[in-house]
Design a protein around this motif. Structure first.
Motif, PDB file in Angstrom:
ATOM      1  N   GLU A   9      -2.660  42.428  22.908  1.00  0.00           N
ATOM      2  CA  GLU A   9      -1.098  42.946  22.500  1.00  0.00           C
ATOM      3  C   GLU A   9      -1.033  44.237  21.815  1.00  0.00           C
ATOM      4  O   GLU A   9      -0.329  45.228  22.299  1.00  0.00           O
ATOM      5  N   ILE A  10      -2.105  43.947  20.607  1.00  0.00           N
ATOM      6  CA  ILE A  10      -2.364  45.202  19.728  1.00  0.00           C
ATOM      7  C   ILE A  10      -2.682  46.266  20.425  1.00  0.00           C
ATOM      8  O   ILE A  10      -1.466  47.658  20.160  1.00  0.00           O
ATOM      9  N   VAL A  11      -3.198  46.089  21.195  1.00  0.00           N
ATOM     10  CA  VAL A  11      -4.260  47.379  22.312  1.00  0.00           C
ATOM     11  C   VAL A  11      -3.347  47.774  22.768  1.00  0.00           C
ATOM     12  O   VAL A  11      -2.982  49.409  23.084  1.00  0.00           O
ATOM     13  N   ALA A  12      -2.098  46.991  23.887  1.00  0.00           N
ATOM     14  CA  ALA A  12      -0.969  47.685  24.631  1.00  0.00           C
ATOM     15  C   ALA A  12      -0.492  48.934  23.742  1.00  0.00           C
ATOM     16  O   ALA A  12       0.412  49.099  24.180  1.00  0.00           O
ATOM     17  N   GLN A  13      -0.113  48.137  22.694  1.00  0.00           N
ATOM     18  CA  GLN A  13       1.320  48.544  22.052  1.00  0.00           C
ATOM     19  C   GLN A  13       0.839  49.978  21.882  1.00  0.00           C
ATOM     20  O   GLN A  13       1.234  50.798  21.006  1.00  0.00           O
ATOM     21  N   SER A  14      -0.669  50.168  20.987  1.00  0.00           N
ATOM     22  CA  SER A  14      -1.090  51.015  21.021  1.00  0.00           C
ATOM     23  C   SER A  14      -1.499  52.126  21.781  1.00  0.00           C
ATOM     24  O   SER A  14      -1.184  53.493  21.292  1.00  0.00           O
ATOM     25  N   LYS A  15      -1.300  51.997  23.036  1.00  0.00           N
ATOM     26  CA  LYS A  15      -1.279  52.598  24.173  1.00  0.00           C
ATOM     27  C   LYS A  15       0.436  53.655  23.682  1.00  0.00           C
ATOM     28  O   LYS A  15       0.595  54.183  24.435  1.00  0.00           O
ATOM     29  N   ASN A  16       1.016  52.564  23.417  1.00  0.00           N
ATOM     30  CA  ASN A  16       2.550  52.892  23.689  1.00  0.00           C
ATOM     31  C   ASN A  16       3.038  54.038  22.606  1.00  0.00           C
ATOM     32  O   ASN A  16       3.760  54.537  22.816  1.00  0.00           O
ATOM     33  N   GLU A  75       8.364  64.824  21.467  1.00  0.00           N
ATOM     34  CA  GLU A  75       9.118  66.098  20.487  1.00  0.00           C
ATOM     35  C   GLU A  75       9.295  65.689  19.586  1.00  0.00           C
ATOM     36  O   GLU A  75       9.676  66.078  18.009  1.00  0.00           O
ATOM     37  N   SER A  76       9.847  64.483  19.460  1.00  0.00           N
ATOM     38  CA  SER A  76      10.722  63.589  18.862  1.00  0.00           C
ATOM     39  C   SER A  76       9.953  62.158  18.106  1.00  0.00           C
ATOM     40  O   SER A  76      10.136  61.589  17.744  1.00  0.00           O
ATOM     41  N   TRP A  77       8.771  62.839  18.246  1.00  0.00           N
ATOM     42  CA  TRP A  77       7.745  61.920  17.925  1.00  0.00           C
ATOM     43  C   TRP A  77       7.678  61.413  16.043  1.00  0.00           C
ATOM     44  O   TRP A  77       7.394  59.610  16.375  1.00  0.00           O
ATOM     45  N   GLN A  78       8.249  61.895  15.655  1.00  0.00           N
ATOM     46  CA  GLN A  78       8.478  61.481  13.969  1.00  0.00           C
ATOM     47  C   GLN A  78       9.277  60.155  14.136  1.00  0.00           C
ATOM     48  O   GLN A  78       9.047  58.897  13.085  1.00  0.00           O
ATOM     49  N   GLU A  79      10.364  60.762  13.919  1.00  0.00           N
ATOM     50  CA  GLU A  79      11.924  59.511  14.529  1.00  0.00           C
ATOM     51  C   GLU A  79      11.349  58.094  15.680  1.00  0.00           C
ATOM     52  O   GLU A  79      11.413  57.243  15.015  1.00  0.00           O
ATOM     53  N   ASP A  80      10.505  58.452  16.814  1.00  0.00           N
ATOM     54  CA  ASP A  80      10.307  57.459  17.192  1.00  0.00           C
ATOM     55  C   ASP A  80       8.941  56.806  17.238  1.00  0.00           C
ATOM     56  O   ASP A  80       8.900  55.486  16.918  1.00  0.00           O
ATOM     57  N   LYS A  81       8.040  57.313  16.508  1.00  0.00           N
ATOM     58  CA  LYS A  81       7.380  56.389  15.961  1.00  0.00           C
ATOM     59  C   LYS A  81       7.781  55.559  14.380  1.00  0.00           C
ATOM     60  O   LYS A  81       7.547  54.751  14.798  1.00  0.00           O
ATOM     61  N   LYS A  82       8.185  55.774  14.013  1.00  0.00           N
ATOM     62  CA  LYS A  82       9.386  55.263  12.778  1.00  0.00           C
ATOM     63  C   LYS A  82      10.023  53.818  13.365  1.00  0.00           C
ATOM     64  O   LYS A  82       9.793  52.992  13.441  1.00  0.00           O
ATOM     65  N   VAL A  83      10.808  53.778  14.426  1.00  0.00           N
ATOM     66  CA  VAL A  83      11.763  53.384  15.454  1.00  0.00           C
ATOM     67  C   VAL A  83      10.474  52.129  15.919  1.00  0.00           C
ATOM     68  O   VAL A  83      10.327  50.757  15.452  1.00  0.00           O
ATOM     69  N   PHE A  84       9.344  52.484  16.018  1.00  0.00           N
ATOM     70  CA  PHE A  84       8.318  51.588  17.053  1.00  0.00           C
ATOM     71  C   PHE A  84       7.274  50.482  15.803  1.00  0.00           C
ATOM     72  O   PHE A  84       7.319  49.466  15.583  1.00  0.00           O
ATOM     73  N   LEU A  85       7.484  51.709  14.531  1.00  0.00           N
ATOM     74  CA  LEU A  85       6.746  50.729  13.459  1.00  0.00           C
ATOM     75  C   LEU A  85       7.426  49.687  13.490  1.00  0.00           C
ATOM     76  O   LEU A  85       6.918  48.639  12.922  1.00  0.00           O
ATOM     77  N   GLU A  86       8.157  50.379  12.794  1.00  0.00           N
ATOM     78  CA  GLU A  86       9.622  49.276  12.421  1.00  0.00           C
ATOM     79  C   GLU A  86      10.370  47.824  12.840  1.00  0.00           C
ATOM     80  O   GLU A  86      10.404  47.530  12.732  1.00  0.00           O
ATOM     81  N   PRO A 137       6.584  45.633  15.872  1.00  0.00           N
ATOM     82  CA  PRO A 137       7.151  44.158  15.049  1.00  0.00           C
ATOM     83  C   PRO A 137       7.965  42.949  16.212  1.00  0.00           C
ATOM     84  O   PRO A 137       7.040  41.109  16.002  1.00  0.00           O
ATOM     85  N   LYS A 138       8.750  43.452  16.909  1.00  0.00           N
ATOM     86  CA  LYS A 138       9.089  42.235  17.990  1.00  0.00           C
ATOM     87  C   LYS A 138       8.573  42.217  19.257  1.00  0.00           C
ATOM     88  O   LYS A 138       8.658  41.261  19.595  1.00  0.00           O
ATOM     89  N   ALA A 139       7.170  42.848  19.233  1.00  0.00           N
ATOM     90  CA  ALA A 139       6.639  42.566  20.676  1.00  0.00           C
ATOM     91  C   ALA A 139       5.837  41.812  20.304  1.00  0.00           C
ATOM     92  O   ALA A 139       4.825  40.384  21.025  1.00  0.00           O
ATOM     93  N   ILE A 140       5.123  41.355  18.682  1.00  0.00           N
ATOM     94  CA  ILE A 140       4.236  40.970  17.874  1.00  0.00           C
ATOM     95  C   ILE A 140       4.588  40.318  18.212  1.00  0.00           C
ATOM     96  O   ILE A 140       3.642  38.027  18.327  1.00  0.00           O
ATOM     97  N   GLN A 141       6.017  39.742  16.963  1.00  0.00           N
ATOM     98  CA  GLN A 141       6.640  38.292  17.357  1.00  0.00           C
ATOM     99  C   GLN A 141       6.680  37.343  18.580  1.00  0.00           C
ATOM    100  O   GLN A 141       6.702  36.420  18.162  1.00  0.00           O
ATOM    101  N   LYS A 142       7.030  38.025  19.708  1.00  0.00           N
ATOM    102  CA  LYS A 142       7.392  37.636  20.944  1.00  0.00           C
ATOM    103  C   LYS A 142       6.059  36.633  21.551  1.00  0.00           C
ATOM    104  O   LYS A 142       5.665  35.861  22.353  1.00  0.00           O
TER     105      LYS A 142
END
Length: 344
Positions: free
Chosen positions: A231-238, A246-257, A261-266
């Protein structure tokens, strides 16, 4: 035995850049210290200053080694005939780095030895200094402890006191894994060597402990951890897709925070895992790069092994025969032994 690592270090220093001389020297001296500090197991077992728990682990390792070589009907090597008692919580500390814009480990290259997606340090302070330098240069980093490692036949590896941190089954599997490298190892095929050692290590574990109920639970937990890592590997592809925006910085922050975590908890909830270990870690590009090593060939080797109806020796004979065949026509095949083995 002392001169060989020293000579290797001197050769590397001669042909290396100034920036790497200090690292190579430190690692060479660290390796020598591990080897020269080793004492015969019999001597360590008599030492009143060594804890009984450590002595129990040493005796168990000796039994695992005896069982391994008897099973394969091979002459025992000198590996694990000595013990080195370390005054630290890991034998080495690995540092992996990645740029903020990609999930890819920074390569560190050395003449004669090739390139590596990490650097290992015997001294934790040196690892921390390296982390600081990388982060000052804009890299994201991940540092982790390593409890066991092998020189892959270059030297007669001693038992390391860091092994004693393993649980009973993890210790046995680690020893069987490393011992497998002593009877089968192919140059320049790192992934295959590790995947085969993983498979045979687990099978030897089953043979040694047989039908213990606790062992069954051990394998069930390992399978759950493997699914979490997938699952971690799959999420790394995301994450890789996000970094192209172009908005990678903001989107990356949302992904990590939030999203990761939501996908891993699931996934942990689906597997009924109470100790959801990825949620206790700090995640960045370097951490994902470190975990993004799950190979499908692990499953393929398991499937291939199962085709021999549980006969581990027949499977091993098959691998050896395939390798002999591969060596004869390697130039005309033009591919790795791993691909040749799995494409039978």
């Amino acid at each position: 035995m002392i001169l060989r690592p020293l000579r290797a270090v001197l050769i590397l220093i001669l042909f290396s850049s100034c920036a790497k001389i200090g690292y190579l020297t430190e690692q060479g001296l660290g390796q020598m210290k591990i080897l020269t500090s080793a004492k015969e197991n019999s001597e360590v077992l008599k030492d009143p200053n060594v804890s009984e728990d450590h002595k129990v682990k040493i005796r168990k390792i000796e039994k695992y080694k005896q069982f391994f070589y008897q099973y394969w009907q091979r002459e025992a090597s000198e590996i694990y005939s000595e013990t080195t008692l370390l005054e630290r919580d890991a034998v080495t500390y690995l540092v992996i780095a990645s740029k903020p814009t990609e999930v890819k480990a920074k390569q560190e290259c050395f003449l004669f030895y090739g390139c590596f997606p990490y650097l290992g340090f015997f001294d934790e302070n040196s690892a921390k200094d390296y982390v600081s330098k990388l982060e000052e240069n804009g890299h994201e980093t991940y540092k982790r402890r390593v409890l066991a490692y092998s020189t892959l036949g270059t030297f007669d590896d001693p038992i390391l006191s860091t092994f004693f941190q393993y649980s009973e089954y993890d210790l046995a599997e680690t020893i069987f894994h490393e011992l497998f490298h002593t009877i089968f190892f192919i140059d320049d095929e790192v992934d295959l060597n590790e995947n085969l050692a993983n498979y045979f290590g687990k099978q030897m574990l089953s043979l040694y402990f047989k039908d213990r109920e606790k062992l069954k639970r051990h394998f069930e937990n390992e399978e759950k951890s493997a699914q979490i890592m997938q699952e971690i590997v799959a999420q790394s592809k995301n994450l890789e897709s996000i970094l192209k925006r172009e908005s990678w910085q903001e989107d990356k922050k949302v992904f990590l925070e939030r999203d990761f975590p939501k996908a891993i908890q699931k996934k942990c909830d689906e597997l009924k895992v109470n100790h959801c270990w990825p949620l206790k870690m700090k995640w960045n590009n370097a951490t994902f790069a470190a975990f993004n090593t799950y190979e499908k060939s692990q499953d393929q080797i398991k499937e291939l092994g199962e085709s021999f109806n549980g006969d581990l020796k027949k499977f091993f004979v098959f691998i050896e025969s395939r390798y002999k065949s591969y060596q004869k026509k390697k130039s005309e095949i033009g591919t790795s032994f791993e691909k040749y083995l799995l494409s039978r």
